[in-house]
Write an enzyme that holds these catalytic residues in place. Structure first.
Site, mmCIF file in Angstrom:
data_model
loop_
_atom_site.group_PDB
_atom_site.id
_atom_site.type_symbol
_atom_site.label_atom_id
_atom_site.label_comp_id
_atom_site.label_asym_id
_atom_site.label_seq_id
_atom_site.Cartn_x
_atom_site.Cartn_y
_atom_site.Cartn_z
ATOM 1 N N ASP A 40 0.799 -1.242 0.000
ATOM 2 C CA ASP A 40 0.000 0.000 0.000
ATOM 3 C C ASP A 40 0.828 1.288 0.000
ATOM 4 O O ASP A 40 0.284 2.383 0.170
ATOM 5 C CB ASP A 40 -0.955 0.050 1.218
ATOM 6 C CG ASP A 40 -2.082 -0.957 1.091
ATOM 7 O OD1 ASP A 40 -2.259 -1.508 -0.017
ATOM 8 O OD2 ASP A 40 -2.766 -1.201 2.104
ATOM 9 N N HIS A 244 31.053 4.362 -3.172
ATOM 10 C CA HIS A 244 29.595 4.447 -3.118
ATOM 11 C C HIS A 244 29.055 4.106 -1.718
ATOM 12 O O HIS A 244 28.015 3.475 -1.578
ATOM 13 C CB HIS A 244 28.962 3.523 -4.172
ATOM 14 C CG HIS A 244 29.260 3.969 -5.573
ATOM 15 N ND1 HIS A 244 29.228 3.114 -6.652
ATOM 16 C CD2 HIS A 244 29.618 5.178 -6.067
ATOM 17 C CE1 HIS A 244 29.543 3.795 -7.751
ATOM 18 N NE2 HIS A 244 29.792 5.044 -7.418
ATOM 19 N N ASP A 261 29.462 13.417 0.051
ATOM 20 C CA ASP A 261 29.103 13.601 -1.357
ATOM 21 C C ASP A 261 27.583 13.617 -1.384
ATOM 22 O O ASP A 261 26.942 12.576 -1.223
ATOM 23 C CB ASP A 261 29.662 12.439 -2.193
ATOM 24 C CG ASP A 261 29.379 12.594 -3.686
ATOM 25 O OD1 ASP A 261 28.517 13.422 -4.047
ATOM 26 O OD2 ASP A 261 30.004 11.868 -4.477
ATOM 27 N N ASP A 272 25.477 18.210 -7.201
ATOM 28 C CA ASP A 272 26.360 17.085 -6.835
ATOM 29 C C ASP A 272 27.656 17.669 -6.282
ATOM 30 O O ASP A 272 28.513 18.105 -7.043
ATOM 31 C CB ASP A 272 26.598 16.255 -8.112
ATOM 32 C CG ASP A 272 27.430 15.008 -7.860
ATOM 33 O OD1 ASP A 272 27.753 14.723 -6.704
ATOM 34 O OD2 ASP A 272 27.757 14.328 -8.860
ATOM 35 N N HIS A 351 38.524 6.609 -10.411
ATOM 36 C CA HIS A 351 37.329 7.045 -11.157
ATOM 37 C C HIS A 351 37.694 8.217 -12.057
ATOM 38 O O HIS A 351 38.818 8.685 -12.051
ATOM 39 C CB HIS A 351 36.193 7.406 -10.193
ATOM 40 C CG HIS A 351 36.511 8.504 -9.221
ATOM 41 N ND1 HIS A 351 36.514 9.838 -9.556
ATOM 42 C CD2 HIS A 351 36.855 8.463 -7.897
ATOM 43 C CE1 HIS A 351 36.808 10.559 -8.485
ATOM 44 N NE2 HIS A 351 37.038 9.750 -7.471
ATOM 45 N N HIS A 355 31.365 14.077 -14.848
ATOM 46 C CA HIS A 355 30.293 13.544 -15.709
ATOM 47 C C HIS A 355 29.386 14.714 -16.048
ATOM 48 O O HIS A 355 29.389 15.743 -15.361
ATOM 49 C CB HIS A 355 29.525 12.436 -14.975
ATOM 50 C CG HIS A 355 29.134 12.786 -13.570
ATOM 51 N ND1 HIS A 355 28.021 13.528 -13.265
ATOM 52 C CD2 HIS A 355 29.748 12.548 -12.376
ATOM 53 C CE1 HIS A 355 27.944 13.697 -11.948
ATOM 54 N NE2 HIS A 355 28.989 13.127 -11.379
ATOM 55 N N HIS A 362 24.010 11.762 -13.283
ATOM 56 C CA HIS A 362 24.921 11.352 -14.364
ATOM 57 C C HIS A 362 24.137 11.601 -15.643
ATOM 58 O O HIS A 362 23.410 10.727 -16.114
ATOM 59 C CB HIS A 362 25.329 9.885 -14.231
ATOM 60 C CG HIS A 362 26.244 9.649 -13.062
ATOM 61 N ND1 HIS A 362 26.716 8.410 -12.721
ATOM 62 C CD2 HIS A 362 26.787 10.503 -12.157
ATOM 63 C CE1 HIS A 362 27.496 8.514 -11.654
ATOM 64 N NE2 HIS A 362 27.553 9.768 -11.290
ATOM 65 N N GLU A 385 35.561 16.491 -10.141
ATOM 66 C CA GLU A 385 35.636 15.779 -8.871
ATOM 67 C C GLU A 385 36.828 14.826 -8.724
ATOM 68 O O GLU A 385 36.651 13.621 -8.579
ATOM 69 C CB GLU A 385 34.338 15.000 -8.633
ATOM 70 C CG GLU A 385 33.860 14.156 -9.811
ATOM 71 C CD GLU A 385 32.585 13.381 -9.460
ATOM 72 O OE1 GLU A 385 32.592 12.698 -8.425
ATOM 73 O OE2 GLU A 385 31.607 13.449 -10.217
ATOM 74 N N TYR A 389 42.444 8.241 -2.709
ATOM 75 C CA TYR A 389 41.943 7.276 -1.715
ATOM 76 C C TYR A 389 43.076 6.313 -1.394
ATOM 77 O O TYR A 389 43.530 5.570 -2.270
ATOM 78 C CB TYR A 389 40.725 6.521 -2.273
ATOM 79 C CG TYR A 389 39.741 7.448 -2.952
ATOM 80 C CD1 TYR A 389 38.733 8.069 -2.214
ATOM 81 C CD2 TYR A 389 39.861 7.744 -4.315
ATOM 82 C CE1 TYR A 389 37.839 8.953 -2.826
ATOM 83 C CE2 TYR A 389 38.979 8.622 -4.931
ATOM 84 C CZ TYR A 389 37.974 9.228 -4.195
ATOM 85 O OH TYR A 389 37.119 10.102 -4.804
ATOM 86 N N ARG A 407 37.879 13.601 -1.612
ATOM 87 C CA ARG A 407 37.370 14.020 -2.933
ATOM 88 C C ARG A 407 36.850 15.433 -2.779
ATOM 89 O O ARG A 407 36.302 15.789 -1.724
ATOM 90 C CB ARG A 407 36.258 13.070 -3.418
ATOM 91 C CG ARG A 407 35.620 13.489 -4.733
ATOM 92 C CD ARG A 407 34.808 12.370 -5.427
ATOM 93 N NE ARG A 407 33.638 11.958 -4.707
ATOM 94 C CZ ARG A 407 33.541 10.846 -3.993
ATOM 95 N NH1 ARG A 407 34.563 10.003 -3.932
ATOM 96 N NH2 ARG A 407 32.433 10.538 -3.359
ATOM 97 N N GLU A 409 34.419 18.027 -5.059
ATOM 98 C CA GLU A 409 33.572 18.027 -6.259
ATOM 99 C C GLU A 409 32.748 19.301 -6.355
ATOM 100 O O GLU A 409 32.062 19.681 -5.407
ATOM 101 C CB GLU A 409 32.621 16.813 -6.212
ATOM 102 C CG GLU A 409 31.611 16.796 -7.337
ATOM 103 C CD GLU A 409 30.762 15.531 -7.369
ATOM 104 O OE1 GLU A 409 30.533 14.937 -6.304
ATOM 105 O OE2 GLU A 409 30.340 15.133 -8.476
HETATM 106 N N1 GLY Z 1 27.544 11.469 -6.379
HETATM 107 C C1 GLY Z 1 27.677 10.796 -7.591
HETATM 108 C C2 GLY Z 1 28.853 11.243 -8.302
HETATM 109 O O1 GLY Z 1 29.602 12.038 -7.791
HETATM 110 O O2 GLY Z 1 29.066 10.889 -9.402
HETATM 111 MN MN MN Z 2 29.122 13.325 -6.172
HETATM 112 MN MN MN Z 3 29.587 13.478 -9.377
#
Ligand code: GLY
Ligand code: MN
Ligand code: MN
Length: 439
Positions: A40, A244, A261, A272, A351, A355, A362, A385, A389, A407, A409
Site C-alpha cells: 500500500d 559508493h 558527497d 552534486d 574514477h 560527468h 549522471h 571531482e 583514496y 574528494r 567536487e
Molecule cells: N555522487 C555521484 C557522483 O559524484 O558521481
Molecule cells: Mn558526487
Molecule cells: Mn559526481
C-alpha cells in the site's frame, strides 16, 4: 509554486525535437511508472527525465506524442482525467483540458482512451521514435499498437517500418542547458552548498555519520528541495575510501576526515557536491598534504573546463597533478609520464574526474563523437571531482597515509570563455574550512 522554466520553453524543446525528427514520423514518450515500495505504499514519484524535459508535466500515467505536421496539433498529451472523488484522496489532477491550457499542448486526451486513439496517430507514419528497450512493459504496448495497425493492412492501413531509439536526438538537446535551466541548477547548487556548510559545522560535535546526513536533508527540505539527487554519501575515516558508501551509520572519530558527497534535486535538476573535512575542525599533516594535492588537481581541472578544450582535458589535467603529488609525497615513484602511462595512480584514483550534470545526476549526452572526445561548448554542465583514496590495507605505502580518502567536487557550466562554478557557496580551501568549522 510555478516552475522556474517557462511553459513556452517546454514547447520550444518539443519544437526543436520535431525539427530533428523525420517529417513522416512520430515520437512517443511515456511518463515514469509509479513503483511500489511495500504494501500500500509507493515510492515518492519522480518524473522520467526525458518526459520532464519535454513537458514539465509532473503526473504519472501520461504519454506524450509528437507528430510533426499533424493538422489538429503536433504536440499531444494523454493524461489522467479529472475526478473529484479521486482527487479528494490523492490530490489535484491537471486533466486533458488543463494540460492544454496550462502546459501548452496542442491537443490532449484521457489516458484511458490511448489504445483507441494513438494507433490512428501512428498509422501512416513510417518511423516511430521511442525510448526503445528502456521499459519492457512500454515496449510491449508500442508493439501492441503497431500490431493493431498491421492487422488492418488489408483495409489499406500503413504500419510503420522503422523503430528508432529516441535518445540520440533528445539527449543531444538535453546536453546544452538554457539560461533558465542554469538558473534552476544554480538554485539546486546553492541549496546544496548551504547544506554542506551546515554539516561541516555540526561535525564538530562528533556523533554519527547519519547526524550529518540529517543536517543535509534539513537544509534541502527547508528550501523546498524535497529529494536528494542520489543517496547521500557520508563517510567518516576509512569509509571515505569506499566510493559508493551510503550506509552512513558509523561514529565520527576525532582525528579522522569525513567525506560528504551529497546534492539536492530542485525541479528535477541535480546538484552534486563533495567536500572532505576533519571531524575535529583541524587537518593533520598527512591529511593536509593529500588534501592540497586534490585541491590543486581540482583547480587545474576547472581551469581546463572551457570551450576549445575537449571532454577529457579536465580529467587529464587533474590526473597530472594527482600523479605528480603522489610522487612528491613518496606514495609513487618514477616520472609523472611513466606513472600515467602505466596507470600506477589507479590504486589511489580509480574514477573519472566528472560527468555531465542536469536532470540526471549522471546526465545524458555523448562523451565522444566517433572516436574523438567531444569539444566542450557553452551551456554544457559537468562536475569536476578528483580524489585520492589510500586504502586502509595498502601495505605498499607508509602507514601514516592509510585510510585517508579525499574528494572535492564542484558543479560547473561551460561559458563563452571558461566556466562558471555553481557550487562556490561552500568552502574548499583548508583555511576556509578550518575557519568555518571554528566559527
Ligand atoms: N555522487 C555521484 C557522483 O559524484 O558521481
Ligand atoms: Mn558526487
Ligand atoms: Mn559526481
Amino acid at each position: 509554486m510555478p516552475s522556474m522554466i517557462p511553459v513556452k520553453e517546454f514547447a520550444e524543446r518539443r519544437r526543436k525535437l520535431m525539427e530533428r525528427m523525420a517529417p513522416d514520423s512520430i515520437a512517443i514518450i511515456p511518463a515514469a511508472p509509479e513503483r511500489v515500495r511495500n504494501r500500500d505504499v509507493l515510492h515518492p514519484f519522480r518524473q522520467d527525465s526525458d518526459f520532464q524535459y519535454l513537458t514539465g508535466f509532473g503526473e504519472p500515467e501520461a504519454v506524450l506524442a509528437l507528430i510533426p505536421g499533424r493538422e489538429h496539433g503536433e504536440s499531444v498529451l494523454f493524461c489522467k482525467e479529472r475526478n473529484p472523488e479521486k482527487e479528494l484522496w490523492d490530490g489535484f489532477l491537471v486533466g486533458p483540458e488543463g494540460a492544454i491550457e496550462r502546459f501548452g499542448f496542442d491537443d490532449a486526451f484521457p489516458i484511458t482512451d490511448i489504445d483507441d486513439i494513438l494507433p490512428g496517430m501512428i498509422e501512416g507514419r513510417s518511423r516511430v521514435y521511442y525510448p526503445l528497450g528502456k521499459d519492457q512493459q512500454f515496449d510491449t504496448r508500442v508493439m501492441d499498437w503497431v500490431k493493431l495497425i498491421r492487422s488492418k493492412v488489408k483495409s489499406g492501413a500503413h504500419p510503420p517500418g522503422e523503430f528508432v531509439a529516441l535518445e540520440h536526438l533528445l539527449h543531444d538537446l538535453r546536453l546544452y542547458k538554457s539560461a533558465s535551466e542554469v538558473k534552476v541548477m544554480a538554485k539546486a547548487a546553492s541549496i546544496s552548498a548551504e547544506a554542506h556548510c551546515r554539516a561541516m559545522k555540526r561535525a564538530r560535535q562528533g556523533g554519527y555519520e547519519y547526524n550529518l546526513e540529517a543536517e543535509l536533508i534539513h537544509t534541502f527540505m527547508d528550501h523546498g528541495a524535497r529529494s536528494t539527487a542520489y543517496p547521500s554519501i557520508v563517510g567518516g575515516g576509512t569509509n571515505g575510501c569506499i566510493l559508493h558508501y551510503i550506509e552512513n551509520s558509523a561514529p565520527l572519530n576525532e582525528g579522522e576526515l569525513v567525506l560528504i558527497d551529497a546534492g539536492c534535486e530542485y525541479e528535477c535538476y541535480a546538484s552534486d557536491i563533495t567536500r572532505t573535512f576533519p571531524v575535529s575542525g583541524r587537518f593533520s599533516a598527512e591529511q593536509r598534504a593529500l588534501y592540497e594535492v586534490v585541491l590543486a588537481a581540482q583547480y587545474q581541472a576547472i581551469e581546463a573546463a572551457r570551450p576549445g578544450n575537449h571532454w577529457n582535458q579536465p580529467h587529464e589535467a587533474a590526473l597530472r597533478v594527482l600523479t605528480g603529488g603522489l610522487i612528491d609525497l613518496g606514495l609513487l615513484s618514477g616520472s609523472v609520464d611513466d606513472a600515467i602511462a602505466d596507470e600506477a595512480y589507479k590504486p589511489f584514483f580509480m574514477h573519472r574526474t566528472g560527468h555531465w550534470l542536469g536532470l540526471d545526476v549522471h546526465d545524458v549526452g555523448d562523451y565522444k563523437v566517433g572516436e574523438a572526445w567531444r569539444q566542450l561548448e557553452p551551456g554544457m554542465a559537468l562536475t569536476v571531482e578528483p580524489g585520492l583514496y589510500i586504502a586502509p590495507d595498502n601495505t605498499a605505502v607508509d602507514k601514516k597515509w592509510r585510510g585517508i580518502g579525499i574528494r572535492i567536487e564542484d558543479d560547473v557550466v561551460v561559458t563563452k570563455d571558461g566556466c562558471r562554478v555553481l557550487t562556490d557557496g561552500v568552502p574548499k580551501t583548508i583555511a576556509e574550512i578550518e575557519a568555518l568549522m571554528a566559527d
